[in-house]
Motif scaffolding. Structure first.
Motif, PDB file in Angstrom:
ATOM      1  N   ILE A 143      12.996  -2.051   6.009  1.00  0.00           N
ATOM      2  CA  ILE A 143      11.571  -2.451   5.965  1.00  0.00           C
ATOM      3  C   ILE A 143      10.653  -1.230   5.935  1.00  0.00           C
ATOM      4  CG2 ILE A 143      11.851  -4.714   7.040  1.00  0.00           C
ATOM      5  CD1 ILE A 143      11.254  -3.418   9.740  1.00  0.00           C
ATOM      6  N   GLN A 181       7.173  -1.572   4.422  1.00  0.00           N
ATOM      7  CA  GLN A 181       6.326  -2.661   4.891  1.00  0.00           C
ATOM      8  C   GLN A 181       5.192  -2.143   5.778  1.00  0.00           C
ATOM      9  OE1 GLN A 181       5.823  -6.124   4.852  1.00  0.00           O
ATOM     10  NE2 GLN A 181       6.937  -5.909   2.918  1.00  0.00           N
ATOM     11  N   LYS A 200       5.795  -2.683   9.426  1.00  0.00           N
ATOM     12  CA  LYS A 200       7.128  -2.234   9.861  1.00  0.00           C
ATOM     13  C   LYS A 200       7.254  -2.139  11.381  1.00  0.00           C
ATOM     14  CE  LYS A 200       9.949   1.970  10.011  1.00  0.00           C
ATOM     15  NZ  LYS A 200      10.098   3.361   9.522  1.00  0.00           N
ATOM     16  N   ILE A 216       5.498 -12.314   4.786  1.00  0.00           N
ATOM     17  CA  ILE A 216       6.179 -11.394   3.868  1.00  0.00           C
ATOM     18  C   ILE A 216       7.133 -12.181   2.968  1.00  0.00           C
ATOM     19  CG2 ILE A 216       6.005  -9.352   5.358  1.00  0.00           C
ATOM     20  CD1 ILE A 216       8.900  -9.886   6.236  1.00  0.00           C
ATOM     21  N   TRP A 271       7.661 -10.839  -0.649  1.00  0.00           N
ATOM     22  CA  TRP A 271       8.473  -9.607  -0.618  1.00  0.00           C
ATOM     23  C   TRP A 271       9.940  -9.924  -0.347  1.00  0.00           C
ATOM     24  CZ3 TRP A 271      11.162  -7.323   3.515  1.00  0.00           C
ATOM     25  CH2 TRP A 271      11.621  -6.019   3.290  1.00  0.00           C
TER      26      TRP A 271
END
Length: 500
Positions: free
Chosen positions: A318, A321, A324, A470, A473
């Motif tokens: 991640i 991200q 994160k 998310i 993603w």
């Protein structure tokens, strides 16, 4: 010289009184005197005796002292056999010159070793013993409660000792196992691989950290028969099981992310033992039930691996991200809440755990003695080819090359892929490394891909609990990974199996 033949079992201190009552109640059981034993273990600063696979101690009991040296021995399925030499002495320091000269390696400078001897650690415990007859065999059972301790620079470190040792005084080795099984069916026990001396060396930081890649190939030789093969597979499996168990129990709390992988390896080792028994038509209903019970205790492994995967390599999964830090914090919290240490202790507290270990030891020795026969009439190489072909055909049935597999289907095939890899672990040494490794590599990549897919699924739960979206993603990452895995799978299916 005496040659100890003993079985060591470990238990929890709270079981002490129950264990004493059980041993008192066994038929043909005679309780002996209870003694307090103090033991000082000696070696040189460069561990010369340990390099010779020797252990030296001075034991004090009832105002008397005895020096003992144990020379190189064997451990087969938890049964320890090691020659030892015992001599009465009247001082606290051992004198190596009192031992027979023929026990030392050629060209050994015993005078130099003697001058450098120092006490590395102590084991002090109370020993309660019983003499128990099992048919025509006599077994001495010793219950040891105490501690192993190291004092250095004024600081003392210690670990508890809770051990039950079965030593064969006369008769057959099978009596040790029979008595051990009888105890383990009532009180939670497990095989004890490490001696008190080994634990002392580790506590004194004079022994390298435990390490084991459980999926290393098992050393088999093409010329051995199937009886030798089966005993090698069982004894290696039991040895790795005990070492992995010790690694898990000794893992520092700060190494939480490593524990799921160790537990996965432990489960892989146990599954390999089960697979071996099934291949040789030795998987009884009672053994199968115990394997099932342990599988149930280890059901946390997939969740633990997924969380560990999210956190591994500085959260590389991640890394890009924006959220994160929050995702990683929640993943760590979830791993902590999984409480793997408590789950492991619960498994060890189940009598099926030690009972299965001892049943496998019993089976191993029955095979070695010819009491349990291997009736498969073929040579090892042909048998190995057949086992791997059967495993391969199962994989082909689950994931034919013309089918398109989804993420969910890949995850549902994880167990079958694991089992297939275990077959290769058992027999892979019989084949040339280049062809074997080239064939196995893409399948191992698929296993890692499945683990990553599971990590994405875990991230979906984590993000939902944090109200972080998310999903797009995750979907893109999952679709990209499945696409790559499909390419690898079709490539792998086109490779010629190395056993053909």
């Amino acid at each position: 010289m005496n040659a100890e033949i003993e079985l060591k079992l470990l238990f929890q201190l709270e079981q002490q009184q129950t264990l004493i009552s059980l041993l008192d109640s066994l038929p043909n059981s005679e309780q002996q005197a209870c003694r307090k034993l103090s033991n000082a273990y000696f070696d040189t600063p460069d561990l010369q005796l340990r390099l010779w696979d020797m252990g030296l101690r001075v034991r004090g009991c009832d105002g008397k002292r005895e020096q003992t040296i144990k020379t190189a021995g064997t451990v087969i399925g938890g049964i320890h056999s090691r020659p030892e030499y015992n001599l009465d002495i009247d001082q606290a320091e051992p004198d190596l010159n009192l031992f027979p000269s023929n026990i030392w390696p050629d060209a050994a400078n015993i005078t130099a070793v003697q001058s450098q001897l120092t006490c590395l650690f102590d084991t002090d415990f109370e020993r309660r013993t019983w003499h128990i007859y099992v048919d025509e065999s006599l077994v001495e059972v010793a219950l040891d409660i105490g501690e192993v301790s190291v004092t250095r620079d004024g600081e003392t470190k210690s670990e508890p000792i809770c051990e039950l040792e079965f030593e064969l005084m006369a008769g057959k080795t099978g009596a040790l196992i029979e008595l051990g099984i009888k105890v383990a069916e009532t009180i939670p026990m497990r095989l004890g691989k490490a001696s008190k001396a080994f634990r002392g060396y580790r506590l004194a930081a004079q022994s390298s950290p435990l390490s084991l890649e459980v999926l290393e190939f098992i050393a088999l030789e093409a010329g051995q028969d199937l009886k030798q093969t089966l005993t090698s597979l069982l004894s290696t499996g039991l040895d790795r099981w005990q070492q992995l168990e010790a690694m898990i129990l000794e893992t520092d709390v700060h190494s939480l992310e490593q524990v799921p992988t160790l537990c996965y390896r432990l489960r892989a080792c146990i599954r390999l033992l089960r697979c071996t028994l099934e291949q040789f038509n030795l998987l009884s209903d009672s053994l199968n039930a115990n394997f099932d019970s342990i599988e149930g205790h280890l059901s946390f492994v997939e969740t633990g691996l997924s969380l560990s995967e999210v956190l591994s390599h500085n959260c590389q999964l991640i890394a890009k991200q924006p959220t994160k830090a929050k995702l990683a914090e929640q993943a760590l919290r979830a791993l902590q809440q999984l409480s793997i240490s408590s789950l492991m202790q619960k498994m060890l507290a189940d009598t099926c755990y030690g009972s299965l270990q001892l049943s496998l030891v019993d089976l191993l020795f029955a095979i070695r003695a010819g009491e349990t026969r291997v009736d498969i009439k073929t040579d090892l190489k042909t048998f190995a080819d057949q086992m791997q072909e059967a495993s391969w055909q199962k994989i082909l049935g689950l994931m034919p090359s013309e089918a398109d597999l989804t993420s969910c289907e890949y995850q549902s095939f994880a167990r079958a892929l694991d089992d297939s890899i275990f077959v290769g672990v058992a027999y892979g040494e019989l084949y040339t490394r280049q062809s074997r490794d080239a064939f196995r590599a893409p399948w191992q990549d698929l296993v890692l891909g499945i683990r990553t897919l599971a990590a994405y699924r875990q991230l979906a739960h984590i993000s939902k609990s944090l109200d972080i979206d998310i999903s797009d993603w995750l979907q893109n990452k999952e679709e990209s990974l499945v696409f790559a895995m499909e390419h690898s799978r079709r490539s792998a299916l086109s490779n010629l199996p190395y056993w053909r």
